[in-house]
Design an enzyme around this catalytic site. Structure first.
Site, PDB file in Angstrom:
ATOM      1  N   HIS A  86       0.809  -1.228   0.000  1.00 46.44           N
ATOM      2  CA  HIS A  86       0.000   0.000   0.000  1.00 46.44           C
ATOM      3  C   HIS A  86       0.840   1.275   0.000  1.00 46.44           C
ATOM      4  CE1 HIS A  86      -3.762  -2.136   0.494  1.00 46.44           C
ATOM      5  NE2 HIS A  86      -3.349  -2.725   1.592  1.00 46.44           N
ATOM      6  N   ARG A 102       6.782  -5.872   3.098  1.00 42.49           N
ATOM      7  CA  ARG A 102       5.385  -6.330   3.037  1.00 42.49           C
ATOM      8  C   ARG A 102       4.992  -6.238   1.558  1.00 42.49           C
ATOM      9  NH1 ARG A 102      -0.076  -4.881   4.852  1.00 42.49           N
ATOM     10  NH2 ARG A 102       0.245  -2.734   4.236  1.00 42.49           N
ATOM     11  N   GLU A 136      -5.206 -11.543   8.770  1.00 37.93           N
ATOM     12  CA  GLU A 136      -5.979 -10.298   8.733  1.00 37.93           C
ATOM     13  C   GLU A 136      -7.388 -10.490   8.194  1.00 37.93           C
ATOM     14  OE1 GLU A 136      -3.976  -7.264   6.439  1.00 37.93           O
ATOM     15  OE2 GLU A 136      -3.438  -8.633   4.842  1.00 37.93           O
ATOM     16  N   ASP A 192      -7.448  -4.534   8.369  1.00 37.53           N
ATOM     17  CA  ASP A 192      -8.246  -5.474   7.575  1.00 37.53           C
ATOM     18  C   ASP A 192      -9.024  -6.425   8.467  1.00 37.53           C
ATOM     19  OD1 ASP A 192      -8.097  -5.055   4.705  1.00 37.53           O
ATOM     20  OD2 ASP A 192      -5.948  -5.298   4.938  1.00 37.53           O
TER      21      ASP A 192
HETATM   22  C1  3PY Z   1      -3.770  -4.038   8.285  1.00 36.10           C
HETATM   23  O1  3PY Z   1      -3.895  -3.531   9.415  1.00 36.10           O
HETATM   24  O2  3PY Z   1      -4.692  -4.543   7.645  1.00 36.10           O
HETATM   25  C2  3PY Z   1      -2.463  -4.037   7.673  1.00 36.10           C
HETATM   26  O3  3PY Z   1      -2.292  -4.592   6.610  1.00 36.10           O
HETATM   27  C3  3PY Z   1      -1.353  -3.286   8.338  1.00 36.10           C
HETATM   28  O4  3PY Z   1      -1.052  -2.167   7.578  1.00 36.10           O
HETATM   29 MG    MG Z   2      -4.022  -5.270   5.671  1.00 37.83          MG
END
Ligand code: 3PY
Ligand code: MG
Length: 258
Positions: free
Chosen positions: A48, A73, A152, A178
């Site tokens: 992101h 990431r 997530e 997420d």
């Molecule tokens: C989330 O919190 O979903 C993440 O991917 C951390 O940035």
């Molecule tokens: Mg995320």
């Protein structure tokens, strides 16, 4: 010479909690400046963040200049690109949306040499950075470089035991934003939501019991402090973007306060 890289796993396992600077901005001086405030390592956000491939490479070297490991990431399912980041000297990959043991096995297949996976040979910079010969890279690379699965979603929580049992998965990383979206059925996004906090406790307990590294994204330092008491070994604290925005807003508010 490269103990900060080859010893990173042991440092995570031994504690105390390792704190990561979350880097989404391309400009190397941003990461350099934040890291100098005492962060232990960097997490570069390809998924992101604003990064392009050149800025990921530069950021790995920016962290290396301070003898700090960099993890990346990656994007969802972008395992071929992830193996390149390992070749360039990233010490670990954090893969989003790992929702099943099949997802975890796919990740391992790209990121680990046999016997765990089928990583393609070509550690462009990694061998030199790690101080390995080529045979040492094959023998020790799997242990030294970390494959970390993001938990997530509701599906990932349901499959957590299976994901933790996949050989070659070194750890899990909770994405609380997420997670809050899926746990509330899309009603809100709140990384501090009570259901997320409950899930964070479960992931810490199960991950530690399985002998894996437990890690998470924290929107701020207060949350990171709370998670150290749950047994988290690696925590990101805020992001470069959050910190810039909040400092800018706070200082401007003071300037305008009359
Ligand atoms: C989330 O919190 O979903 C993440 O991917 C951390 O940035
Ligand atoms: Mg995320």
């Amino acid at each position: 010479m490269s103990d900060h890289l080859t010893g990173f796993r042991a440092r995570l396992e031994a504690g105390p909690t390792v704190f990561a600077a979350w880097c989404g901005m391309r400009e190397p001086a941003v990461l350099e400046t934040i890291l100098r405030e005492g962060f232990d390592c960097a997490i570069l956000d390809w998924q992101h963040g604003y990064h392009d491939q050149t800025s990921i490479e530069t950021a790995i070297l920016t962290a290396q200049a301070q003898r700090k490991p960099a993890l990346v990431r990656i994007g969802v399912g972008d395992f071929a690109g992830a193996a390149r980041f390992l070749d360039w000297g990233a010490i670990g990959i954090i893969a989003p949306m790992i929702n099943s043991a099949a997802d975890a096995r796919m990740m391992v297949d790209f990121l680990k040499y046999p016997p765990h996976g089928g990583r393609s040979w070509g550690p462009t910079r990694a061998t030199a950075m790690l101080g390995f010969t080529n045979p040492e890279q094959v023998k020790r690379g799997n242990d030294v470089t970390l494959a970390i699965a993001m938990i997530e979603t509701r599906a990932a929580l349901a499959a957590l035991d299976d994901i933790l049992a996949v050989p070659g998965i070194d750890g899990v990383f909770v994405g609380p934003a997420d997670l809050s979206i899926t746990l509330t059925g899309g009603a809100t996004v709140d990384p501090l939501h009570a259901e997320v906090t409950a899930a964070l406790k479960v992931v810490a307990q199960k991950g530690r019991a399985a002998g894996k590294i437990v890690s998470a994204f924290c929107p701020d330092g207060a949350r990171a402090n709370e998670l150290t008491t749950m047994g988290y070994q690696l925590l990101s604290v805020g992001t470069d973007g959050f910190m810039l925005r909040s400092a800018a807003r706070a200082e401007l508010a003071k300037a305008k306060s009359g």
